[in-house]
Design a protein around this motif. Structure first.
Motif, PDB file in Angstrom:
ATOM      1  N   GLY A  63     -14.404  50.642   8.582  1.00 30.17           N
ATOM      2  CA  GLY A  63     -14.558  51.890   7.827  1.00 30.17           C
ATOM      3  C   GLY A  63     -13.536  51.977   6.710  1.00 30.17           C
ATOM      4  N   PHE A  64     -12.298  51.629   7.021  1.00 31.32           N
ATOM      5  CA  PHE A  64     -11.243  51.590   5.992  1.00 31.32           C
ATOM      6  C   PHE A  64     -11.643  50.627   4.868  1.00 31.32           C
ATOM      7  CE2 PHE A  64      -7.970  48.499   4.724  1.00 31.32           C
ATOM      8  CZ  PHE A  64      -7.273  49.259   3.795  1.00 31.32           C
ATOM      9  N   PHE A  65     -12.105  49.438   5.232  1.00 32.10           N
ATOM     10  CA  PHE A  65     -12.498  48.454   4.207  1.00 32.10           C
ATOM     11  C   PHE A  65     -13.670  48.965   3.374  1.00 32.10           C
ATOM     12  CE2 PHE A  65     -15.325  45.166   2.648  1.00 32.10           C
ATOM     13  CZ  PHE A  65     -14.461  44.408   1.878  1.00 32.10           C
ATOM     14  N   ASN A  66     -14.718  49.405   4.045  1.00 30.92           N
ATOM     15  CA  ASN A  66     -15.963  49.745   3.347  1.00 30.92           C
ATOM     16  C   ASN A  66     -15.769  50.845   2.311  1.00 30.92           C
ATOM     17  OD1 ASN A  66     -17.223  47.859   4.986  1.00 30.92           O
ATOM     18  ND2 ASN A  66     -17.998  49.372   6.434  1.00 30.92           N
ATOM     19  N   VAL A  67     -15.035  51.882   2.688  1.00 30.75           N
ATOM     20  CA  VAL A  67     -14.855  53.032   1.793  1.00 30.75           C
ATOM     21  C   VAL A  67     -13.832  52.712   0.704  1.00 30.75           C
ATOM     22  CG1 VAL A  67     -14.114  55.442   1.668  1.00 30.75           C
ATOM     23  CG2 VAL A  67     -15.557  54.669   3.578  1.00 30.75           C
ATOM     24  N   THR A  68     -12.692  52.150   1.095  1.00 27.61           N
ATOM     25  CA  THR A  68     -11.612  51.891   0.135  1.00 27.61           C
ATOM     26  C   THR A  68     -12.028  50.818  -0.860  1.00 27.61           C
ATOM     27  OG1 THR A  68     -10.075  52.400   1.934  1.00 27.61           O
ATOM     28  CG2 THR A  68      -9.139  51.428  -0.068  1.00 27.61           C
ATOM     29  N   ASN A  69     -12.723  49.805  -0.377  1.00 30.69           N
ATOM     30  CA  ASN A  69     -13.163  48.716  -1.237  1.00 30.69           C
ATOM     31  C   ASN A  69     -14.113  49.194  -2.332  1.00 30.69           C
ATOM     32  OD1 ASN A  69     -15.398  46.232  -1.510  1.00 30.69           O
ATOM     33  ND2 ASN A  69     -13.265  45.576  -1.529  1.00 30.69           N
ATOM     34  N   PHE A  70     -14.922  50.216  -2.005  1.00 34.00           N
ATOM     35  CA  PHE A  70     -15.857  50.750  -2.995  1.00 34.00           C
ATOM     36  C   PHE A  70     -15.109  51.345  -4.197  1.00 34.00           C
ATOM     37  CE2 PHE A  70     -18.375  54.081  -4.968  1.00 34.00           C
ATOM     38  CZ  PHE A  70     -19.601  53.445  -5.163  1.00 34.00           C
ATOM     39  N   PHE A  71     -13.991  52.002  -3.936  1.00 37.28           N
ATOM     40  CA  PHE A  71     -13.293  52.741  -4.999  1.00 37.28           C
ATOM     41  C   PHE A  71     -12.109  52.014  -5.626  1.00 37.28           C
ATOM     42  CE2 PHE A  71     -15.157  56.320  -2.531  1.00 37.28           C
ATOM     43  CZ  PHE A  71     -15.863  56.919  -3.557  1.00 37.28           C
ATOM     44  N   ILE A  72     -11.617  50.934  -4.995  1.00 40.34           N
ATOM     45  CA  ILE A  72     -10.302  50.413  -5.390  1.00 40.34           C
ATOM     46  C   ILE A  72     -10.279  49.911  -6.839  1.00 40.34           C
ATOM     47  CG2 ILE A  72     -10.569  48.035  -4.496  1.00 40.34           C
ATOM     48  CD1 ILE A  72      -7.430  50.225  -4.042  1.00 40.34           C
ATOM     49  N   GLN A  73     -11.346  49.262  -7.298  1.00 36.45           N
ATOM     50  CA  GLN A  73     -11.344  48.774  -8.687  1.00 36.45           C
ATOM     51  C   GLN A  73     -11.320  49.928  -9.684  1.00 36.45           C
ATOM     52  OE1 GLN A  73     -14.299  45.795  -9.533  1.00 36.45           O
ATOM     53  NE2 GLN A  73     -13.601  44.465  -7.887  1.00 36.45           N
ATOM     54  N   LYS A  74     -12.057  50.998  -9.339  1.00 40.13           N
ATOM     55  CA  LYS A  74     -12.059  52.180 -10.205  1.00 40.13           C
ATOM     56  C   LYS A  74     -10.668  52.810 -10.259  1.00 40.13           C
ATOM     57  CE  LYS A  74     -16.880  53.162  -8.841  1.00 40.13           C
ATOM     58  NZ  LYS A  74     -17.022  52.046  -7.873  1.00 40.13           N
ATOM     59  N   MET A  75     -10.001  52.861  -9.113  1.00 42.67           N
ATOM     60  CA  MET A  75      -8.636  53.404  -9.069  1.00 42.67           C
ATOM     61  C   MET A  75      -7.681  52.551  -9.913  1.00 42.67           C
ATOM     62  SD  MET A  75      -7.778  54.646  -5.197  1.00 42.67           S
ATOM     63  CE  MET A  75      -8.300  56.261  -4.609  1.00 42.67           C
TER      64      MET A  75
END
Length: 243
Positions: free
Chosen positions: A116-128
């Protein structure tokens, strides 16, 4: 529109975090839930009552494709929105002695917290990273720091998130993104309602269970501008149970 996403935001600590961020910040609150729509709607009501805007968004954090599809749809509808804050709070327990633990009880607990940590964070990390700003707070547990008998699966899942927090923090710090973890002890929620509070209080130096609001206060601080020099930290909030 600047947003804060709280996974597992419909009940317990997650709901308290949504409400506290509504009070303390200017964020549009994204309340993720998996099954309990009624609780999610109640949390949204509380968010609006506190003068913030928000919406509920349903997905199972442990399913990579579902997370990606739902968040992509949301992003397409809200092209101007920027998620600056992620609180990875969704988690489940399937307690039992390791020698009797089923593969399903192991996998479902690890998938929810760690994947869950990977799936959600990975979606946004490049945008951040492009945005050069972000706050990621991972909800772990005293179990993930000291280990709890009867919770080998939960301890493993949360312990892995502790290590991931420390590693990711170092990767993204230059871009003004902090990554921290909050490790609650015994907090009075639905998740702990089955526990024998009278017995367990004996383990807690401050002699009581914590309240979800107390955890939410800490999270609110960590996602604020005031906490910009704190990263890679695991902050225990447990009444001295593990100090």
């Amino acid at each position: 529109m600047k947003c804060a996403l709280v996974t597992g935001g419909s009940r317990g600590i997650g709901s308290a975090i949504c409400q506290k961020l509504a009070e303390d910040s200017q964020y549009h609150i994204l309340i993720n839930y998996q099954a309990n729509k009624e609780a999610a709607e109640k949390t949204l009501e509380e968010v609006i009552k506190r003068g913030a805007t928000g919406e509920i968004i349903q997905f199972n954090v442990s399913d990579f494709d579902e997370v990606k599809n739902k968040l992509t749809q949301w992003q397409d509808v809200n092209p101007e929105a920027i998620v600056e804050v992620i609180v990875n709070n969704a988690g489940i327990t399937k307690d039992g002695l390791f020698m009797w633990m089923s593969p399903e009880d192991w996998t479902s607990v690890v998938n929810t917290s760690l994947n869950g940590f990977f799936n959600v964070t990975n979606f946004f990390i490049q945008k951040m990273l492009r945005n050069k700003y972000g706050r990621i707070v991972n909800m772990v547990s005293v179990s993930g720091v000291k280990g709890t008998p009867g919770q080998t699966n939960y301890s493993a899942a949360k312990g892995a998130v502790v290590a991931a927090t420390k590693a990711l923090a170092q990767e993204v710090a230059k871009r003004n993104i902090t990554v921290n973890a909050v490790a609650p002890g015994f907090i009075r929620t639905d998740m702990t309602s089955q526990l024998d509070e009278k017995e367990l209080i004996k383990l807690v130096p401050v002699n009581r269970f914590g309240e979800a609001e107390e955890v939410a206060d800490l999270v609110s601080f960590l996602v604020s501008k005031k906490a910009s020099y704190i990263t890679g930290e695991i902050i225990n909030i447990n009444g001295g149970i593990y100090s």
